[in-house]
Design a protein around this motif. Sequence first.
Motif, PDB file in Angstrom:
ATOM      1  N   UNK A   1       0.824  -1.209   0.000  1.00  0.00           N
ATOM      2  CA  UNK A   1       0.000   0.000   0.000  1.00  0.00           C
ATOM      3  C   UNK A   1       0.859   1.262   0.000  1.00  0.00           C
ATOM      4  N   UNK A   2       2.021   1.206   0.683  1.00  0.00           N
ATOM      5  CA  UNK A   2       2.910   2.369   0.725  1.00  0.00           C
ATOM      6  C   UNK A   2       3.678   2.536  -0.579  1.00  0.00           C
ATOM      7  N   UNK A   3       4.028   1.407  -1.185  1.00  0.00           N
ATOM      8  CA  UNK A   3       4.812   1.460  -2.424  1.00  0.00           C
ATOM      9  C   UNK A   3       4.011   2.104  -3.550  1.00  0.00           C
ATOM     10  N   UNK A   4       2.752   1.744  -3.699  1.00  0.00           N
ATOM     11  CA  UNK A   4       1.957   2.236  -4.831  1.00  0.00           C
ATOM     12  C   UNK A   4       1.656   3.732  -4.729  1.00  0.00           C
ATOM     13  N   UNK A   5       1.875   4.320  -3.564  1.00  0.00           N
ATOM     14  CA  UNK A   5       1.647   5.756  -3.395  1.00  0.00           C
ATOM     15  C   UNK A   5       2.807   6.589  -3.930  1.00  0.00           C
ATOM     16  N   UNK A   6       3.958   5.948  -4.182  1.00  0.00           N
ATOM     17  CA  UNK A   6       5.143   6.685  -4.619  1.00  0.00           C
ATOM     18  C   UNK A   6       5.112   6.916  -6.125  1.00  0.00           C
ATOM     19  N   UNK A   7       5.720   8.049  -6.566  1.00  0.00           N
ATOM     20  CA  UNK A   7       5.786   8.306  -8.006  1.00  0.00           C
ATOM     21  C   UNK A   7       6.952   7.536  -8.620  1.00  0.00           C
ATOM     22  N   UNK A   8       7.014   7.566  -9.962  1.00  0.00           N
ATOM     23  CA  UNK A   8       8.015   6.769 -10.685  1.00  0.00           C
ATOM     24  C   UNK A   8       9.441   7.154 -10.301  1.00  0.00           C
ATOM     25  N   UNK A   9       9.693   8.441 -10.141  1.00  0.00           N
ATOM     26  CA  UNK A   9      11.045   8.902  -9.846  1.00  0.00           C
ATOM     27  C   UNK A   9      11.502   8.421  -8.469  1.00  0.00           C
ATOM     28  N   UNK A  10      10.612   8.466  -7.514  1.00  0.00           N
ATOM     29  CA  UNK A  10      10.951   8.012  -6.167  1.00  0.00           C
ATOM     30  C   UNK A  10      11.210   6.501  -6.148  1.00  0.00           C
ATOM     31  N   UNK A  11      10.394   5.782  -6.889  1.00  0.00           N
ATOM     32  CA  UNK A  11      10.590   4.328  -6.975  1.00  0.00           C
ATOM     33  C   UNK A  11      11.917   3.985  -7.635  1.00  0.00           C
ATOM     34  N   UNK A  12      12.285   4.740  -8.700  1.00  0.00           N
ATOM     35  CA  UNK A  12      13.562   4.487  -9.356  1.00  0.00           C
ATOM     36  C   UNK A  12      14.725   4.753  -8.398  1.00  0.00           C
ATOM     37  N   UNK A  13      14.635   5.829  -7.624  1.00  0.00           N
ATOM     38  CA  UNK A  13      15.684   6.130  -6.659  1.00  0.00           C
ATOM     39  C   UNK A  13      15.849   5.015  -5.643  1.00  0.00           C
TER      40      UNK A  13
ATOM     41  N   UNK B   1      14.867  12.252 -18.500  1.00  0.00           N
ATOM     42  CA  UNK B   1      14.615  11.082 -19.359  1.00  0.00           C
ATOM     43  C   UNK B   1      13.152  10.658 -19.281  1.00  0.00           C
ATOM     44  N   UNK B   2      12.612  10.621 -18.081  1.00  0.00           N
ATOM     45  CA  UNK B   2      11.205  10.236 -17.908  1.00  0.00           C
ATOM     46  C   UNK B   2      10.274  11.216 -18.593  1.00  0.00           C
ATOM     47  N   UNK B   3      10.596  12.519 -18.497  1.00  0.00           N
ATOM     48  CA  UNK B   3       9.764  13.532 -19.142  1.00  0.00           C
ATOM     49  C   UNK B   3       9.784  13.390 -20.661  1.00  0.00           C
ATOM     50  N   UNK B   4      10.961  13.077 -21.221  1.00  0.00           N
ATOM     51  CA  UNK B   4      11.061  12.899 -22.674  1.00  0.00           C
ATOM     52  C   UNK B   4      10.244  11.676 -23.117  1.00  0.00           C
ATOM     53  N   UNK B   5      10.313  10.609 -22.318  1.00  0.00           N
ATOM     54  CA  UNK B   5       9.579   9.390 -22.657  1.00  0.00           C
ATOM     55  C   UNK B   5       8.079   9.664 -22.600  1.00  0.00           C
ATOM     56  N   UNK B   6       7.641  10.349 -21.560  1.00  0.00           N
ATOM     57  CA  UNK B   6       6.219  10.657 -21.426  1.00  0.00           C
ATOM     58  C   UNK B   6       5.743  11.565 -22.569  1.00  0.00           C
ATOM     59  N   UNK B   7       6.596  12.526 -22.981  1.00  0.00           N
ATOM     60  CA  UNK B   7       6.248  13.423 -24.072  1.00  0.00           C
ATOM     61  C   UNK B   7       6.087  12.660 -25.377  1.00  0.00           C
TER      62      UNK B   7
END
Length: 375
Positions: A331-343, A365-371
Motif C-alpha cells: 500500500x505504501x509502495x503504490x503511493x510513490x511516483x516513478x522517480x521516487x521508486x527508481x531512486x 529522461x522520464x519527461x522525454x519518454x512521457x512526451x
Amino acid sequence: MKFLHTADWHLGKVVNGVSMLVEQQYILKQIAQIAKEEQVDGIIIAGDLYDRSVPPADAVTLLNDVLLELNVTLGKPVFAISGNHDSAERVNFGSAWYEKNGLHIQGTIGANLSPIEWNGAQIWLVPYHEPAQVRATLEDKSVRSFEDAMQAVTAKIRSEWDADKAQILVGHAFVAGGIPSDSERQLAIGNVDRVSTNCFDGFDYVALGHLHHPHAIHHPSIFYAGSPLKYSFSEAKDKKSVRIVTMNGKKLVEVREHLLEPLHDLRIIEGYLADLVSSVVPGNEDFLQINLLDEGALIDPIGQLRAFYPNVLHLERVQEKLTEGQFERFEDVVKKDDLELFGQFFEHVSGKEISERQMELMRETMNRVKGAVEQ
C-alpha cells in the motif's frame, strides 16, 4: 568386522556446465586405495551410483571399472543399492549372478525381503522406493507416505531377522532433521519425503545415502556417508570423507571418517576484481564461485578472472541484503511516483543513494519518454 560406507557418487554429474567425470575417477581411485589400506572386509554404497536414470557411457564405464577394482582385484564384497537418481531396473541388471562373486546390487524392492548373511551379520539392502511401490509390492493399502513406506519395510524386516546377529540396513532416504544441500534432488514437494529415525529402531548400523553433508544427522546408529565430492557451493565448507565402521558382533565399536582429497576443490572466494587479478590466490585452478565486492560497472569481469582462474563456475556481485524490517507494505509502495521508486531501486542495486545529478538526469529522461508517448 570392518567395512567402508560411501554413497552418492552421482557418476556423470555436471556442475554449472562442467563434467565432473575426471574428478570422480580420481576420487574413486582414492576410495579403492583407502579400502585397501584400511583392510576393510567389505564396501557399502548407499545409492545414487549415477546422477541420472540414463547415464552417459563414460559414467557406466567408470562404475564398471571401480566395481571391478573393489570386488575382483581387491576381492572385497560390495553391497550397493539404487538411489532416487538411478534407474532401479538398470541398476538391478545382472544382480542375480553378480552376487555369486560377492557383488550385491539391489535396484528394486521386492515382496520377499531377505538378508545377506555376512561375517555374523545380516545386511538388508533397501533401495530408494516411492510409497506407491511399497503399497503395491507389500499389498498394504495403508501405505500413503514415505514414512508409512519405510515403517512397513522395516517392520517386515524385523519380523524376519535373526535378533542374535548384527543388523545392518543400507538405505537411501531423507531422515527428518537432516541437513540438505543444493545438489540433492527433492524427493517430493514440501516435507512429505521425510522419514523418522524410529523407522530404524533395532538396527545396529544404518548406512544411508541421499543427503550430501557428511554430518547431515547426529544419531548413535544412523549415519550418512555424504557425497565423495562437493557438487554445489552450499557444500563448499564440507570436508568430504568415507566412513570406516568397526563392529564386534552387535556392538558398534567405532565409526570414523577417512577424509578425501579432491583433484580440484570447490570453493568460494571474495574480493575486489583488481586485487584478484593482480595477486592470484592459492588454488586458482579449483572450481570457484567468486564474490566481487566492487561497486559500479565492470567491463567483462568473468573474462578477466578466467585468465587467472580457469575454473570459475559462478560469479556474484556482493551487495547488502534487505532485512525484514526494510520491506515496505504494498500500500505504501503504490503511493510513490516513478522517480521516487527508481531512486529506491537504484539504491537497492548499487548499494548507495542516488545523487541529485543522477536524479535530475532520470527526471529529464522520464519527461522525454512521457512526451513521446503523449504525441
